[in-house]
Scaffold this motif. Structure first.
Motif, PDB file in Angstrom:
ATOM      1  N   ASP A 232     -19.987   6.476  -5.993  1.00 24.18           N
ATOM      2  CA  ASP A 232     -21.042   5.524  -5.349  1.00 24.18           C
ATOM      3  C   ASP A 232     -20.919   4.049  -6.305  1.00 24.18           C
ATOM      4  O   ASP A 232     -21.409   3.025  -5.718  1.00 24.18           O
ATOM      5  N   ASN A 233     -20.477   4.318  -7.163  1.00 24.93           N
ATOM      6  CA  ASN A 233     -20.378   2.872  -8.242  1.00 24.93           C
ATOM      7  C   ASN A 233     -18.960   2.332  -8.515  1.00 24.93           C
ATOM      8  O   ASN A 233     -19.147   1.135  -9.216  1.00 24.93           O
ATOM      9  N   GLU A 234     -18.029   2.908  -8.215  1.00 21.23           N
ATOM     10  CA  GLU A 234     -16.701   2.516  -8.613  1.00 21.23           C
ATOM     11  C   GLU A 234     -15.562   2.478  -7.538  1.00 21.23           C
ATOM     12  O   GLU A 234     -15.818   3.284  -6.481  1.00 21.23           O
ATOM     13  N   TRP A 235     -14.667   1.402  -7.521  1.00 20.31           N
ATOM     14  CA  TRP A 235     -13.860   1.371  -6.495  1.00 20.31           C
ATOM     15  C   TRP A 235     -12.544   1.104  -7.325  1.00 20.31           C
ATOM     16  O   TRP A 235     -12.343   0.422  -8.157  1.00 20.31           O
ATOM     17  N   GLN A 236     -11.529   1.499  -6.759  1.00 19.13           N
ATOM     18  CA  GLN A 236     -10.137   1.304  -7.566  1.00 19.13           C
ATOM     19  C   GLN A 236      -9.369   0.275  -6.474  1.00 19.13           C
ATOM     20  O   GLN A 236      -9.241   0.620  -5.288  1.00 19.13           O
ATOM     21  N   LEU A 237      -8.609  -0.492  -6.968  1.00 17.69           N
ATOM     22  CA  LEU A 237      -7.959  -1.650  -6.175  1.00 17.69           C
ATOM     23  C   LEU A 237      -6.559  -1.480  -6.646  1.00 17.69           C
ATOM     24  O   LEU A 237      -6.127  -1.585  -7.760  1.00 17.69           O
ATOM     25  N   THR A 238      -5.526  -1.373  -5.600  1.00 19.37           N
ATOM     26  CA  THR A 238      -4.319  -1.338  -5.659  1.00 19.37           C
ATOM     27  C   THR A 238      -3.617  -2.282  -5.108  1.00 19.37           C
ATOM     28  O   THR A 238      -3.692  -2.667  -4.041  1.00 19.37           O
ATOM     29  N   SER A 239      -2.540  -3.037  -5.979  1.00 19.88           N
ATOM     30  CA  SER A 239      -1.912  -4.069  -5.164  1.00 19.88           C
ATOM     31  C   SER A 239      -0.930  -3.685  -4.242  1.00 19.88           C
ATOM     32  O   SER A 239      -0.179  -2.557  -4.324  1.00 19.88           O
ATOM     33  N   VAL A 240      -0.837  -4.290  -3.206  1.00 15.16           N
ATOM     34  CA  VAL A 240       0.040  -3.832  -2.003  1.00 15.16           C
ATOM     35  C   VAL A 240       1.404  -4.236  -2.179  1.00 15.16           C
ATOM     36  O   VAL A 240       2.228  -3.358  -2.023  1.00 15.16           O
ATOM     37  N   SER A 241       1.683  -5.283  -2.962  1.00 10.95           N
ATOM     38  CA  SER A 241       2.921  -5.786  -3.434  1.00 10.95           C
ATOM     39  C   SER A 241       3.514  -4.890  -4.261  1.00 10.95           C
ATOM     40  O   SER A 241       4.632  -4.732  -4.651  1.00 10.95           O
ATOM     41  N   ASN A 242       2.976  -4.425  -5.617  1.00 11.10           N
ATOM     42  CA  ASN A 242       3.103  -3.788  -6.528  1.00 11.10           C
ATOM     43  C   ASN A 242       2.200  -2.573  -6.776  1.00 11.10           C
ATOM     44  O   ASN A 242       0.945  -2.617  -7.601  1.00 11.10           O
ATOM     45  N   PRO A 243       2.613  -1.292  -6.049  1.00 10.01           N
ATOM     46  CA  PRO A 243       1.514  -0.395  -6.265  1.00 10.01           C
ATOM     47  C   PRO A 243       1.112   0.332  -7.451  1.00 10.01           C
ATOM     48  O   PRO A 243       0.111   0.928  -7.804  1.00 10.01           O
ATOM     49  N   ARG A 244       2.083  -0.117  -8.591  1.00  9.89           N
ATOM     50  CA  ARG A 244       1.724   0.451  -9.958  1.00  9.89           C
ATOM     51  C   ARG A 244       0.470  -0.652 -10.660  1.00  9.89           C
ATOM     52  O   ARG A 244      -0.007  -0.162 -11.657  1.00  9.89           O
ATOM     53  N   ASP A 245       0.362  -1.472 -10.085  1.00  6.50           N
ATOM     54  CA  ASP A 245      -0.903  -2.431 -10.311  1.00  6.50           C
ATOM     55  C   ASP A 245      -2.143  -2.028  -9.811  1.00  6.50           C
ATOM     56  O   ASP A 245      -2.600  -2.400  -8.853  1.00  6.50           O
ATOM     57  N   LYS A 246      -3.009  -1.494 -10.727  1.00  3.16           N
ATOM     58  CA  LYS A 246      -4.324  -0.811 -10.479  1.00  3.16           C
ATOM     59  C   LYS A 246      -5.189  -1.570 -11.311  1.00  3.16           C
ATOM     60  O   LYS A 246      -5.412  -1.437 -12.329  1.00  3.16           O
ATOM     61  N   MET A 247      -6.601  -1.633 -10.709  1.00  7.24           N
ATOM     62  CA  MET A 247      -7.558  -1.759 -11.523  1.00  7.24           C
ATOM     63  C   MET A 247      -9.033  -1.148 -10.872  1.00  7.24           C
ATOM     64  O   MET A 247      -9.103  -1.002  -9.707  1.00  7.24           O
ATOM     65  N   THR A 248     -10.024  -0.650 -11.715  1.00  4.42           N
ATOM     66  CA  THR A 248     -11.032  -0.019 -11.190  1.00  4.42           C
ATOM     67  C   THR A 248     -12.069  -1.108 -11.708  1.00  4.42           C
ATOM     68  O   THR A 248     -12.464  -1.639 -12.567  1.00  4.42           O
ATOM     69  N   LEU A 249     -12.992  -1.332 -10.615  1.00  6.28           N
ATOM     70  CA  LEU A 249     -14.080  -2.199 -10.602  1.00  6.28           C
ATOM     71  C   LEU A 249     -15.322  -1.477 -10.459  1.00  6.28           C
ATOM     72  O   LEU A 249     -15.296  -0.560  -9.480  1.00  6.28           O
ATOM     73  N   ASN A 250     -16.533  -1.806 -11.060  1.00  5.96           N
ATOM     74  CA  ASN A 250     -17.622  -1.043 -10.658  1.00  5.96           C
ATOM     75  C   ASN A 250     -18.246  -1.924  -9.586  1.00  5.96           C
ATOM     76  O   ASN A 250     -18.030  -3.025  -9.260  1.00  5.96           O
ATOM     77  N   ARG A 251     -19.652  -1.708  -9.093  1.00  3.99           N
ATOM     78  CA  ARG A 251     -20.244  -2.320  -8.072  1.00  3.99           C
ATOM     79  C   ARG A 251     -20.521  -3.885  -8.356  1.00  3.99           C
ATOM     80  O   ARG A 251     -20.311  -4.553  -7.403  1.00  3.99           O
TER      81      ARG A 251
END
Length: 52
Positions: free
Chosen positions: A17-36
């Motif tokens: 409910d509070n966190e999202w993971q963003l994955t780069s479309v051009s580089n799938p190894r580039d990920k970040m987790t952001l809170n709301r």
């Protein structure tokens, strides 16, 4: 779902409910987790909550 931030495309996946993971479309190894709050500040929260 795909969101755009600073000209880059990311796939957003909701982890809980509070966190999202963003994955780069051009580089799938580039990920970040952001809170709301971080998603709100970046302007991405309205993009993902409208689609959910």
């Amino acid at each position: 779902m795909t969101v755009t931030h600073n000209g880059k495309q990311y796939t957003a996946k909701k982890l809980n409910d509070n966190e999202w993971q963003l994955t780069s479309v051009s580089n799938p190894r580039d990920k970040m987790t952001l809170n709301r709050w971080q998603m709100h500040i970046a302007g991405l929260l309205k993009q993902v909550e409208v689609k959910v």
